[in-house]
Design an enzyme around this catalytic site. Structure first.
Site, PDB file in Angstrom:
ATOM      1  N   GLU A 108       0.706 -31.972 -86.079  1.00  0.00           N
ATOM      2  CA  GLU A 108       0.716 -31.580 -87.110  1.00  0.00           C
ATOM      3  C   GLU A 108       1.403 -30.732 -88.149  1.00  0.00           C
ATOM      4  O   GLU A 108       2.341 -30.790 -88.360  1.00  0.00           O
ATOM      5  CB  GLU A 108      -0.176 -30.386 -86.087  1.00  0.00           C
ATOM      6  N   CYS A 121       3.472 -26.848 -94.151  1.00  0.00           N
ATOM      7  CA  CYS A 121       4.451 -26.998 -93.071  1.00  0.00           C
ATOM      8  C   CYS A 121       4.809 -27.643 -92.309  1.00  0.00           C
ATOM      9  O   CYS A 121       3.727 -28.109 -91.985  1.00  0.00           O
ATOM     10  CB  CYS A 121       3.003 -25.956 -92.406  1.00  0.00           C
ATOM     11  N   CYS A 128       7.276 -27.899 -77.641  1.00  0.00           N
ATOM     12  CA  CYS A 128       8.884 -27.097 -77.468  1.00  0.00           C
ATOM     13  C   CYS A 128       8.957 -26.093 -76.779  1.00  0.00           C
ATOM     14  O   CYS A 128       8.204 -26.606 -75.614  1.00  0.00           O
ATOM     15  CB  CYS A 128       8.424 -26.067 -78.976  1.00  0.00           C
ATOM     16  N   CYS A 132       8.094 -19.458 -76.440  1.00  0.00           N
ATOM     17  CA  CYS A 132       7.918 -18.105 -76.586  1.00  0.00           C
ATOM     18  C   CYS A 132       6.956 -17.386 -76.122  1.00  0.00           C
ATOM     19  O   CYS A 132       5.655 -18.282 -76.633  1.00  0.00           O
ATOM     20  CB  CYS A 132       8.250 -18.298 -78.537  1.00  0.00           C
ATOM     21  N   CYS A 135       3.613 -17.853 -78.624  1.00  0.00           N
ATOM     22  CA  CYS A 135       3.299 -18.843 -79.565  1.00  0.00           C
ATOM     23  C   CYS A 135       2.325 -20.146 -78.669  1.00  0.00           C
ATOM     24  O   CYS A 135       3.603 -20.685 -77.413  1.00  0.00           O
ATOM     25  CB  CYS A 135       4.932 -19.900 -79.516  1.00  0.00           C
ATOM     26  N   GLY A 183       7.861 -27.149 -82.657  1.00  0.00           N
ATOM     27  CA  GLY A 183       9.203 -27.373 -82.559  1.00  0.00           C
ATOM     28  C   GLY A 183       9.703 -26.981 -82.960  1.00  0.00           C
ATOM     29  O   GLY A 183      10.176 -25.887 -83.838  1.00  0.00           O
ATOM     30  N   GLU A 184      11.305 -27.339 -82.032  1.00  0.00           N
ATOM     31  CA  GLU A 184      12.470 -26.260 -82.391  1.00  0.00           C
ATOM     32  C   GLU A 184      13.791 -27.363 -83.896  1.00  0.00           C
ATOM     33  O   GLU A 184      14.452 -28.194 -82.974  1.00  0.00           O
ATOM     34  CB  GLU A 184      13.190 -25.473 -81.717  1.00  0.00           C
ATOM     35  N   SER A 217      13.211 -23.067 -89.667  1.00  0.00           N
ATOM     36  CA  SER A 217      12.843 -22.203 -89.552  1.00  0.00           C
ATOM     37  C   SER A 217      13.671 -22.065 -87.245  1.00  0.00           C
ATOM     38  O   SER A 217      13.257 -23.103 -87.380  1.00  0.00           O
ATOM     39  CB  SER A 217      11.727 -21.511 -89.760  1.00  0.00           C
ATOM     40  N   SER A 240      13.969 -16.226 -86.560  1.00  0.00           N
ATOM     41  CA  SER A 240      12.819 -16.218 -85.806  1.00  0.00           C
ATOM     42  C   SER A 240      13.097 -14.785 -84.995  1.00  0.00           C
ATOM     43  O   SER A 240      13.589 -15.702 -83.745  1.00  0.00           O
ATOM     44  CB  SER A 240      12.171 -17.194 -85.403  1.00  0.00           C
ATOM     45  N   LEU A 241      13.106 -13.281 -85.416  1.00  0.00           N
ATOM     46  CA  LEU A 241      14.167 -13.071 -84.572  1.00  0.00           C
ATOM     47  C   LEU A 241      13.133 -12.090 -83.630  1.00  0.00           C
ATOM     48  O   LEU A 241      13.276 -11.868 -82.090  1.00  0.00           O
ATOM     49  CB  LEU A 241      14.778 -11.821 -85.344  1.00  0.00           C
ATOM     50  N   HIS A 242      12.117 -11.183 -83.804  1.00  0.00           N
ATOM     51  CA  HIS A 242      10.864 -11.113 -83.166  1.00  0.00           C
ATOM     52  C   HIS A 242      11.442  -9.833 -82.828  1.00  0.00           C
ATOM     53  O   HIS A 242      10.458  -9.092 -82.731  1.00  0.00           O
ATOM     54  CB  HIS A 242      10.485 -11.643 -82.900  1.00  0.00           C
ATOM     55  N   ASN A 316      -0.825 -13.962 -84.632  1.00  0.00           N
ATOM     56  CA  ASN A 316      -2.209 -14.456 -84.406  1.00  0.00           C
ATOM     57  C   ASN A 316      -2.431 -14.899 -82.900  1.00  0.00           C
ATOM     58  O   ASN A 316      -1.777 -16.114 -82.339  1.00  0.00           O
ATOM     59  CB  ASN A 316      -1.681 -16.038 -85.495  1.00  0.00           C
ATOM     60  N   CYS A 359       0.474 -20.026 -87.563  1.00  0.00           N
ATOM     61  CA  CYS A 359       1.694 -20.345 -86.329  1.00  0.00           C
ATOM     62  C   CYS A 359       1.702 -20.656 -85.137  1.00  0.00           C
ATOM     63  O   CYS A 359       0.469 -19.989 -84.911  1.00  0.00           O
ATOM     64  CB  CYS A 359       2.772 -18.697 -86.877  1.00  0.00           C
TER      65      CYS A 359
HETATM   66  N1  SAH Z   1      10.569 -23.175 -83.840  1.00  0.00           N
HETATM   67  C1  SAH Z   1      10.829 -22.507 -84.778  1.00  0.00           C
HETATM   68  C2  SAH Z   1       9.749 -22.995 -85.734  1.00  0.00           C
HETATM   69  C3  SAH Z   1       8.310 -23.177 -85.660  1.00  0.00           C
HETATM   70  S1  SAH Z   1       7.097 -21.696 -85.439  1.00  0.00           S
HETATM   71  C4  SAH Z   1      11.357 -21.219 -84.619  1.00  0.00           C
HETATM   72  O1  SAH Z   1      10.712 -20.378 -83.300  1.00  0.00           O
HETATM   73  O2  SAH Z   1      11.360 -20.497 -85.727  1.00  0.00           O
HETATM   74  C5  SAH Z   1       7.913 -20.594 -87.047  1.00  0.00           C
HETATM   75  C6  SAH Z   1       7.331 -19.784 -86.527  1.00  0.00           C
HETATM   76  O3  SAH Z   1       5.822 -18.624 -86.369  1.00  0.00           O
HETATM   77  C7  SAH Z   1       8.238 -18.924 -85.687  1.00  0.00           C
HETATM   78  O4  SAH Z   1       8.550 -17.792 -86.273  1.00  0.00           O
HETATM   79  C8  SAH Z   1       7.821 -18.193 -85.144  1.00  0.00           C
HETATM   80  O5  SAH Z   1       7.877 -17.685 -83.867  1.00  0.00           O
HETATM   81  C9  SAH Z   1       6.267 -17.514 -85.574  1.00  0.00           C
HETATM   82  N2  SAH Z   1       4.808 -18.271 -84.964  1.00  0.00           N
HETATM   83  C10 SAH Z   1       4.815 -18.315 -83.800  1.00  0.00           C
HETATM   84  N3  SAH Z   1       3.355 -18.269 -82.809  1.00  0.00           N
HETATM   85  C11 SAH Z   1       3.338 -17.118 -84.003  1.00  0.00           C
HETATM   86  C12 SAH Z   1       1.689 -16.610 -83.207  1.00  0.00           C
HETATM   87  N4  SAH Z   1       1.074 -17.171 -83.241  1.00  0.00           N
HETATM   88  N5  SAH Z   1       1.307 -15.367 -83.806  1.00  0.00           N
HETATM   89  C13 SAH Z   1       1.972 -15.532 -85.397  1.00  0.00           C
HETATM   90  N6  SAH Z   1       3.937 -15.982 -85.170  1.00  0.00           N
HETATM   91  C14 SAH Z   1       4.197 -17.545 -84.705  1.00  0.00           C
END
Ligand code: SAH
Length: 366
Positions: A108, A121, A128, A132, A135, A183-184, A217, A240-242, A316, A359
């Site tokens: 998508e 986007c 992927c 995570c 996700c 994807g990454e 990203s 993407s630190l989180h 989300n 996301c």
């Molecule tokens: N693989 C890459 C790019 C894809 S996702 C990465 O991880 O950076 C883009 C962003 O959306 C990333 O920061 C990811 O962690 C975040 N993301 C994924 N699922 C999400 C969700 N359910 N709610 C909020 N952010 C999310």
């Protein structure tokens, strides 16, 4: 779903997407054209149409004789993907497209039109492998890398839609591209880098988009981040630190067990220095998981005084997930604490949630 009686072609496992003009550098295009027994200058003509004019209608390429056009189109402009469906919201200014690739794989892309810019986007892989847990894409695992042209075609299709006035608001140009779909991107390094070249090389070699408008990203693949820093690009890097601590990040971003927070931040600062761009730190706020005030303080201490910006993303929730977005008061406090450390912080706009365009939800529903 195919209609009854309709034949569907399923490529053998491991088959490669067909070669396409957008896979090739300008020099490779010349070679490819010559191999077909055509004059090398036809490469430039093709590039002019595909990249310069954003045309994918060979019938209108009248400066190329019909017989050559057919031969060139057949071997250099195969149809790589077809639209399964578009889903729109925000008065049709947000449009998600589900694509079916040559082997039946689904990916998508999302186009978001704002008053002052248009962002796409896009996906760099089908699925992927980073796993995570919050996700949706991560849950299904990796199907395969996209080819350079499969990445570029998502953008090309969006540009053509904007040029053709398909998106309300009149004709417009694409300004931003974010590798935040499926994807990454740094796990598909060579193809993503080639796609960035196709997007940003001046026309007619490429689409002539500004590198500054492109964001890659990543979960934080340290060697690839360092390699990217040496490419001499001025693209933005989002990390993407989180979580600011290894204990929690090991769980939220499992690749952290390989490259720790300190290493990944060092690689980010290296990229900032070489590219001259601020790093964007992505942080999905998850209720009672990573949204505590002490974690905001820890994050603030780790990143203050660096070229950085924090993008907080309200989680989300994915279907069936036990996690949900933070309470508004916790989100506010998180922002306040980061700002108190002098760290520029914004909360991401959550456009497209109602079409699962937000996301990590891309293509999960098929
Ligand atoms: N693989 C890459 C790019 C894809 S996702 C990465 O991880 O950076 C883009 C962003 O959306 C990333 O920061 C990811 O962690 C975040 N993301 C994924 N699922 C999400 C969700 N359910 N709610 C909020 N952010 C999310």
């Amino acid at each position: 779903m195919p209609k009854p009686g309709e034949l569907t072609f399923v490529a053998p496992r491991g088959a490669k997407p067909p070669r396409h003009l957008a896979d090739l550098s300008p020099a490779e295009r010349k070679e490819a054209v010559a191999e077909l027994g055509e004059q090398p200058f036809r490469a430039k003509q093709l590039s002019n149409h595909y990249f310069g004019r954003m045309s994918n209608d060979p019938a209108s390429w009248t400066d190329i004789p019909a017989a050559s056009r057919e031969k060139l189109t057949e071997s250099l402009l195969p149809e790589l993907m077809s639209v399964v469906r578009h889903v729109s919201c925000d008065d049709d200014t947000t449009r998600k497209t589900l694509w079916k690739l040559f082997d039946g794989t689904l990916v998508e892309s999302v186009l978001m039109r704002y008053p002052d810019r248009v962002t796409m986007c896009i996906s760099s892989q089908a699925g992927c492998g980073m796993n995570c847990p919050f996700c949706a894409t991560g849950q299904a695992g990796l199907t395969r890398n996209l080819s350079t042209a499969e990445i570029v075609e998502q953008i090309a299709a969006g540009m053509r839609a904007l040029k053709g006035g398909e998106i309300p608001g009149g004709e417009a140009r694409l300004s931003n591209v974010v590798f935040m779909g499926m994807g990454e991107p740094l796990a598909n390094y060579n193809r993503v880098l080639a796609a960035i070249r196709r997007l940003t090389d001046p026309a007619p070699d490429g689409f002539g988009l500004s590198q500054r408008g492109i964001t890659v990203s990543t979960v934080g693949l340290v060697p690839a981040m360092n390699r990217l820093a040496d490419e001499g690009l001025s693209c933005r890097l989002a990390l993407s630190l989180h979580a600011p601590d290894d204990e929690l990040r090991d769980e939220l971003v499992p690749v952290n067990t390989r490259w720790k927070v300190a290493e990944v931040l060092d690689a980010a600062w290296n990229y900032a220095e070489k590219s001259g761009r601020r790093i964007s730190i992505e942080y999905a706020l998850i209720k009672d998981i990573n949204d505590q005030a002490w974690r905001a303080d820890l994050l603030g201490r780790l990143i203050k005084n660096h070229r950085v910006h924090v993008n907080l993303i309200p989680l989300n929730p994915t279907p069936g997930s036990k996690w949900t977005a933070s309470r508004p008061e916790d989100e506010r406090e998180f922002v306040r604490r980061l700002q108190a450390h002098g760290v520029p912080t914004t909360v991401r706009d959550t456009r497209g949630q109602e079409i699962d365009g937000a996301c990590g939800q891309l293509a999960a529903a098929g």
